[in-house]
Design a protein around this motif. Structure first.
Motif, PDB file in Angstrom:
ATOM      1  N   TYR A   5       0.809  -1.219   0.000  1.00  0.00           N
ATOM      2  CA  TYR A   5       0.000   0.000   0.000  1.00  0.00           C
ATOM      3  C   TYR A   5       0.843   1.270   0.000  1.00  0.00           C
ATOM      4  O   TYR A   5       0.319   2.367   0.157  1.00  0.00           O
ATOM      5  N   LEU A  19      -2.820   3.845  -2.203  1.00  0.00           N
ATOM      6  CA  LEU A  19      -3.975   2.953  -2.088  1.00  0.00           C
ATOM      7  C   LEU A  19      -4.660   2.802  -3.442  1.00  0.00           C
ATOM      8  O   LEU A  19      -4.834   3.777  -4.171  1.00  0.00           O
ATOM      9  N   ILE A  34      -2.377  -0.617   7.927  1.00  0.00           N
ATOM     10  CA  ILE A  34      -1.888   0.448   7.045  1.00  0.00           C
ATOM     11  C   ILE A  34      -1.538   1.683   7.859  1.00  0.00           C
ATOM     12  O   ILE A  34      -0.476   2.289   7.684  1.00  0.00           O
TER      13      ILE A  34
END
Length: 106
Positions: A5, A19, A34
């Motif tokens: 990510y 993202l 995340i």
């Protein structure tokens, strides 16, 4: 794997969020992973800024002793570039602080 990510930004010298979906589409636990990874990256931004500031100071010292106009212009350009990077790092550090705090407390 959380690192998927994030993408390394060569100019800034750090990984930035990258993202592929809307934040709400990620499961809650993945969001937390995340955010935790981002907080680790974000926590290193002041150290990165300090390193760049030292480079600016060294170039300013060199500029103070430089008599060649073209070399002075080149040093000024380098200083401006480093200052721009610092500015962008502070933006990332501050703008994502409120997002992170809001998401971690929701």
């Amino acid at each position: 794997m959380v690192k998927q990510y994030f993408t390394y930004d060569e100019r800034l010298g750090i990984n930035l969020p990258s993202l592929q979906s809307d934040w709400e589409d990620y499961p809650f636990m993945e969001q937390q992973r995340i955010l935790t990874h981002w907080e680790t990256i974000r926590g290193n931004i002041p150290d990165r800024i300090q390193y760049l500031e030292k480079n600016i100071n060294a170039k300013q010292e060199e500029l103070n002793n430089e008599n060649d106009f073209l070399k002075s212009c080149h040093l000024n350009s380098q200083i401006a570039s480093l200052a721009s990077i610092i500015n962008d790092l502070w933006i990332w550090f501050r703008s994502n602080q409120t997002v992170t705090e809001a998401k971690m407390h929701s």
